[in-house]
Every structure is written in structure tokens, then in C-alpha cells.
Design a protein around this motif. Structure first.
Motif, PDB file in Angstrom:
ATOM      1  N   ASP A   1     -66.947 -78.698  34.001  1.00  0.00           N
ATOM      2  CA  ASP A   1     -67.217 -79.848  34.866  1.00  0.00           C
ATOM      3  C   ASP A   1     -68.009 -80.909  34.115  1.00  0.00           C
TER       4      ASP A   1
ATOM      5  N   LYS B   1     -71.120 -83.409  34.748  1.00  0.00           N
ATOM      6  CA  LYS B   1     -72.197 -83.485  35.746  1.00  0.00           C
ATOM      7  C   LYS B   1     -72.772 -84.879  35.965  1.00  0.00           C
TER       8      LYS B   1
ATOM      9  N   GLY C   1     -73.295 -83.461  41.576  1.00  0.00           N
ATOM     10  CA  GLY C   1     -72.661 -82.149  41.758  1.00  0.00           C
ATOM     11  C   GLY C   1     -71.523 -81.956  40.773  1.00  0.00           C
TER      12      GLY C   1
ATOM     13  N   TYR D   1     -70.470 -67.007  39.611  1.00  0.00           N
ATOM     14  CA  TYR D   1     -70.236 -68.186  38.762  1.00  0.00           C
ATOM     15  C   TYR D   1     -71.306 -68.163  37.698  1.00  0.00           C
TER      16      TYR D   1
ATOM     17  N   ASN E   1     -74.448 -68.773  39.971  1.00  0.00           N
ATOM     18  CA  ASN E   1     -74.281 -69.163  41.369  1.00  0.00           C
ATOM     19  C   ASN E   1     -73.410 -68.103  42.028  1.00  0.00           C
TER      20      ASN E   1
ATOM     21  N   ARG F   1     -71.009 -68.635  44.333  1.00  0.00           N
ATOM     22  CA  ARG F   1     -70.026 -69.470  45.037  1.00  0.00           C
ATOM     23  C   ARG F   1     -69.102 -70.045  43.981  1.00  0.00           C
TER      24      ARG F   1
ATOM     25  N   GLY G   1     -67.531 -73.197  41.998  1.00  0.00           N
ATOM     26  CA  GLY G   1     -68.099 -74.489  41.615  1.00  0.00           C
ATOM     27  C   GLY G   1     -67.340 -75.613  42.289  1.00  0.00           C
ATOM     28  N   ASP G   2     -68.023 -76.721  42.469  1.00  0.00           N
ATOM     29  CA  ASP G   2     -67.368 -77.914  43.007  1.00  0.00           C
ATOM     30  C   ASP G   2     -67.673 -79.047  42.039  1.00  0.00           C
ATOM     31  N   PRO G   3     -66.736 -79.606  41.286  1.00  0.00           N
ATOM     32  CA  PRO G   3     -65.296 -79.590  41.531  1.00  0.00           C
ATOM     33  C   PRO G   3     -64.487 -78.623  40.671  1.00  0.00           C
ATOM     34  N   GLU G   4     -65.091 -77.570  40.099  1.00  0.00           N
ATOM     35  CA  GLU G   4     -64.299 -76.642  39.282  1.00  0.00           C
ATOM     36  C   GLU G   4     -63.279 -75.871  40.131  1.00  0.00           C
TER      37      GLU G   4
HETATM   38  N1  GLY Z   1     -70.163 -78.245  39.539  1.00  0.00           N
HETATM   39  C1  GLY Z   1     -71.285 -77.445  39.459  1.00  0.00           C
HETATM   40  C2  GLY Z   1     -71.545 -76.596  40.609  1.00  0.00           C
HETATM   41  O1  GLY Z   1     -70.773 -76.507  41.550  1.00  0.00           O
HETATM   42  O2  GLY Z   1     -72.574 -75.964  40.592  1.00  0.00           O
END
Ligand code: GLY
Length: 240
Positions: A18, A20, A32, A75, A91, A93, A95-98
Motif C-alpha cells: 500500500d 500510505k 489509511g 496482517y 493487525n 483484519r 488491510g484497506d486498500p490492500e
Molecule cells: N493500509 C494499511 C492498513 O489497512 O492498515
């Protein structure tokens, strides 16, 4: 790297990267994430296997030994350094936007795999991913990340969604009086698949260019450093 665990086994998604910072050239405040692609394109099978074995598998085994069996999405954020890959963060969860480019590459039904992960037994299931590359460009509101301006009418979504290989994922949008308006900092994820990172990015940017609202912000350099690195490495005879 992002993987699923049923408490013992691991099913890994392919790699992703991603971007950042809000600004091109990785400048300005952290967000994000303003874009992503899969594969990451910055490390090879040896590093992938190393992270799987030495980070993900060891973490899952240690948690189980400590009586805190972990099921779900794990993650691990990795930074490549001169002395090898280093863990930055975990994490639990996607990733967003991965997640968006990763999900675009999944070839089998993800729901039974997620259910099996939550229930604690993959029962031999596999997570199959296409060989294609996928890329995601985030369209954000003016003022993001500090103070996003919202309520702007979004134009061109149908044209964007009908572009070849493109899928648009909503993030901060809302229907107001029959119109789609911006309702957050990161508004839309314009994603595309293709035979290479170049093709996926060209498709995603072509679709993003169909969309507009006053003050819309995007980075134009998603994937560019990886493309440059890839060109340099192929000149030197080694693959990324
Ligand atoms: N793109 C990083 C995250 O979702 O933590």
C-alpha cells in the motif's frame, strides 16, 4: 502479508503493497492508504516463504502454545531493510486498500474459507489466487486526512465501472435525494486487474479519470516506484 489462520494452519493471500502518504513521492501526512497493488513486486519467493515460516507460522504456533489460539485474518506489515524484512506491525483484519486488489485475485469462493477459519478447521481447503496483477487507486476528498470536505456529488461512476477489468469499491459514499455523494475521507477504490502491473494501473487510472467531484484527490504515482525497480532489475538480469 495477509493470511488466514484456523488456529493451526495458515492460508496466505499473495503479497500486496500500500501507499500510505497523501502526496506523490510519499510526501505529506499518513493516511489509511491511497493505493495498493498485488503482488507487492518488491520481494520474491524466498522472502515470501521466509515471512510465512519465520513470522506468520511462528506467531500462530506461539499463540496456540500460550493458550490464545488465533483464528481469523492476520496482517503482518513488513518493511524491507538492508538487513532483510522486518515486522512493523500486526493487525487482525484485512488491510484497506490492500484487501481490494487481493480479493480481486481470489479464484475460489472466499466465504467458506472465512467460515472454516472462524470455526477452527480449514479441512484441506486452499486459497487460490490468479496470476494476474491487480491495482487500486483511492479517490479521496479535498482536505483528507485532516478535514475532509463531504457532500459533493460524484459523477462518472457508471462509465468507470464499465471499463475493462475494473471494479469500483465504495468506502465513503452516501445516497442523498437519489444522488451519490461523498461521505468520508477515502471515498472510492478504483481497482483493476491486468496481465502486468502496468496494465492494471493503466486500467485503474483510466477508470479513475472518468470519475469526478469538486476537490477530488488522488495520487498519480501508485506503483511507479515498483515499475522503475522492476525495469532496473530486469536490465541487471534479476527478476523482482
Ligand atoms: N493500509 C494499511 C492498513 O489497512 O492498515
Amino acid at each position: 502479508m495477509i493470511a488466514l489462520s484456523d488456529g493451526r494452519a495458515i492460508l496466505s493471500f499473495p503479497t500486496s503493497k500500500d501507499y500510505k502518504r497523501i502526496g506523490e513521492g510519499d510526501r505529506g501526512p499518513n493516511t489509511g492508504g491511497m493505493g495498493a497493488h498485488s503482488p507487492a513486486g518488491i520481494f520474491g519467493a524466498t522472502e515470501f516463504d521466509g515471512i510465512l515460516e519465520h513470522v506468520l507460522e511462528k506467531t500462530i504456533a506461539a499463540m496456540r502454545e500460550e493458550g490464545a489460539e488465533f483464528r481469523g485474518v492476520l496482517y503482518v506489515g513488513i518493511m524491507l531493510t538492508d538487513s532483510g524484512p522486518k515486522v512493523l506491525e500486526f493487525n487482525v483484519r484485512l488491510g484497506d486498500p490492500e484487501a481490494q486488489p487481493l480479493v480481486m485475485r481470489v479464484e475460489n469462493d472466499l466465504l467458506p474459507i472465512l467460515m472454516a477459519s472462524a470455526r477452527g478447521n480449514f479441512e484441506g481447503r486452499q486459497l487460490l489466487s490468479s496470476k494476474e496483477t491487480s491495482a487500486c487507486v483511492v479517490l479521496a476528498s479535498e482536505g483528507y486526512p485532516e478535514k475532509p470536505v463531504t457532500g459533493q456529488v460524484i459523477m462518472g461512476l457508471d462509465r468507470a465501472a464499465s471499463c475493462d477489468g475494473v471494479q469500483v469499491f465504495h468506502a465513503g459514499t452516501q445516497q442523498v435525494d437519489g444522488q451519490l455523494v461523498t461521505a468520508g475521507g477515502r471515498v472510492l477504490n478504483v481497482c483493476a486487474s491486468g496481465s502486468s502491473l502496468r496494465v492494471a494501473l493503466d486500467r485503474a487510472y483510466a477508470a479513475a479519470d472518468e470519475i469526478s467531484w469538486p476537490g477530488m484527490v488522488l495520487r498519480r504515482d501508485i506503483g511507479q516506484r515498483v515499475l522503475r525497480l522492476s525495469a532496473e532489475q530486469s536490465q541487471n538480469g534479476s527478476a523482482v
